[in-house]
Design an enzyme around this catalytic site. Sequence first.
Site, short mmCIF file in Angstrom:
data_model
loop_
_atom_site.label_atom_id
_atom_site.label_comp_id
_atom_site.label_asym_id
_atom_site.label_seq_id
_atom_site.Cartn_x
_atom_site.Cartn_y
_atom_site.Cartn_z
CG ASP A 1 -1.93 1.10 1.16
OD1 ASP A 1 -1.83 1.95 0.26
OD2 ASP A 1 -2.83 1.11 2.02
CB SER B 1 -8.37 12.53 -15.34
OG SER B 1 -9.69 12.63 -15.79
CE LYS C 1 -6.24 10.51 -11.27
NZ LYS C 1 -5.09 9.61 -11.08
CE1 TYR D 1 -9.90 9.65 -10.54
CE2 TYR D 1 -11.31 11.06 -11.86
CZ TYR D 1 -10.26 10.18 -11.77
OH TYR D 1 -9.58 9.83 -12.90
N1 UFG Z 1 -23.09 7.01 -19.39
C1 UFG Z 1 -24.39 6.57 -19.59
N2 UFG Z 1 -24.81 5.49 -18.87
C2 UFG Z 1 -24.00 4.81 -18.01
C3 UFG Z 1 -22.68 5.26 -17.82
C4 UFG Z 1 -22.26 6.38 -18.53
O1 UFG Z 1 -25.15 7.15 -20.36
O2 UFG Z 1 -24.46 3.84 -17.39
C5 UFG Z 1 -22.64 8.16 -20.15
C6 UFG Z 1 -22.20 9.31 -19.25
O3 UFG Z 1 -23.31 10.10 -18.90
C7 UFG Z 1 -21.19 10.02 -20.15
C8 UFG Z 1 -20.58 8.88 -20.97
O4 UFG Z 1 -21.50 7.81 -20.89
O5 UFG Z 1 -21.86 10.88 -21.02
C9 UFG Z 1 -19.25 8.43 -20.43
O6 UFG Z 1 -19.40 8.14 -19.06
P1 UFG Z 1 -18.26 7.42 -18.22
O7 UFG Z 1 -18.78 7.28 -16.83
O8 UFG Z 1 -17.80 6.20 -18.92
O9 UFG Z 1 -17.09 8.45 -18.32
P2 UFG Z 1 -17.03 9.95 -17.82
O10 UFG Z 1 -16.77 10.77 -19.04
O11 UFG Z 1 -18.17 10.35 -16.98
O12 UFG Z 1 -15.84 9.81 -16.84
C10 UFG Z 1 -14.60 10.01 -17.26
C11 UFG Z 1 -13.60 9.19 -16.42
C12 UFG Z 1 -13.52 9.71 -15.03
C13 UFG Z 1 -13.40 11.22 -15.01
C14 UFG Z 1 -14.52 11.83 -15.79
C15 UFG Z 1 -14.50 13.32 -15.81
O13 UFG Z 1 -13.99 7.83 -16.39
O14 UFG Z 1 -12.37 9.14 -14.45
O15 UFG Z 1 -14.41 11.39 -17.12
O16 UFG Z 1 -15.46 13.86 -16.64
F1 UFG Z 1 -13.47 11.72 -13.77
#
Ligand code: UFG
Length: 341
Positions: A59, A126, A155, A151
Amino acid sequence: MKKILVTGGTGYIGSHTVVELQRKGYEVLIVDNLSNSRLDVLDNIETISGIRPAFEQLDLADGKLTAEFFQRNPSLDGVIHFAAFKAVGQSVADPLMYYRNNLYSLVNVLQGMKDNNIQNLVFSSSCTVYGQPEQLPVNEKAPIQKAWSPYGNTKQMSEEIIEFTVKSCDVKAIALRYFNPIGAHESALIGELPLGTPNNLMPFVTQTAIGIRECLSVFGGDYDTPDGTAVRDYIHVVDIAQAHVVAVERMLGDKGKSNFEIFNLGTGNGLSVLEVINSFEKTSGQKLNYKIVDRRSGDVEKVWADTTFANQELGWKALKGLDEMTLSAWKWELRLAEIKK
Ligand code: UFG
């Protein structure tokens, strides 16, 4: 043979990076506390590359243990620091857990590097640091916006910790700002292993298609985007992994323009949630059960990368397209189902 420490090396991006490092002839030592990954990832890395990476369960948030680790391993040529928590929602529920884990581990790694004269650090950052950028595509000079989650804040703070540290000692660093990594290794032997219900889109898609989840909720159909769903820059995890090797080579070759450089890792293409679903249905041959629901709080509307700086300075470019991403994610889900049988 150059020796690289990969923290979080049994995790999603870490494991793919270990394979790419090995392919390029690096000796790899993995440190991971296995809080969000499994030891059998080592077997699968070995099956792919023919080389079993050295591994230590540790860790890194523990300062004493980390200091001892670096004393035992002073002859490292570089460190790629992936080890961190990454679930946005969990970070909102327990911010201190995120600050403790993500920041203590970075501070301890930097201290170990400084004390043992290990000069080269590649850090996982990120695109979340940009929030909703005013200009798209977003380049590395865009202002950092107030974090939307602890989170994301870790970063931002991590980049600042690194920035001040490199000014004070011989450590040099490259931070790589990932956009949305998806997909899996073509062998389907390593991939993303979400604990519990996935937060991210791609694993939710594949788990729905295979019957683990009933229905995918598409968060928001009324965004100001061509089809109303949110837009992201999805990038194949193997492209991301290869960028880490390029970053290591840049540092070892002393080719950096400054002691702390920051690069976007994206494809430069913005894709909507529906485009990802369409690609998945096409490549997998599966009809996906989904419905459009309300927006998810904290989501930005659209973000994609300006990759000019990474393309020109690193000489790296994402090569894999969306269909390759969705197909590899599906093959990985099929393999997980096979193992469970
Ligand atoms: N989405 C859905 N349904 C789901 C999951 C996601 O429609 O069940 C959509 C989200 O609303 C978004 C897109 O798919 O529009 C991508 O979502 P993710 O959760 O896969 O990714 P994010 O863009 O939200 O997250 C990413 C990184 C994070 C970071 C974030 C910051 O995974 O580590 O960008 O915006 F913090």
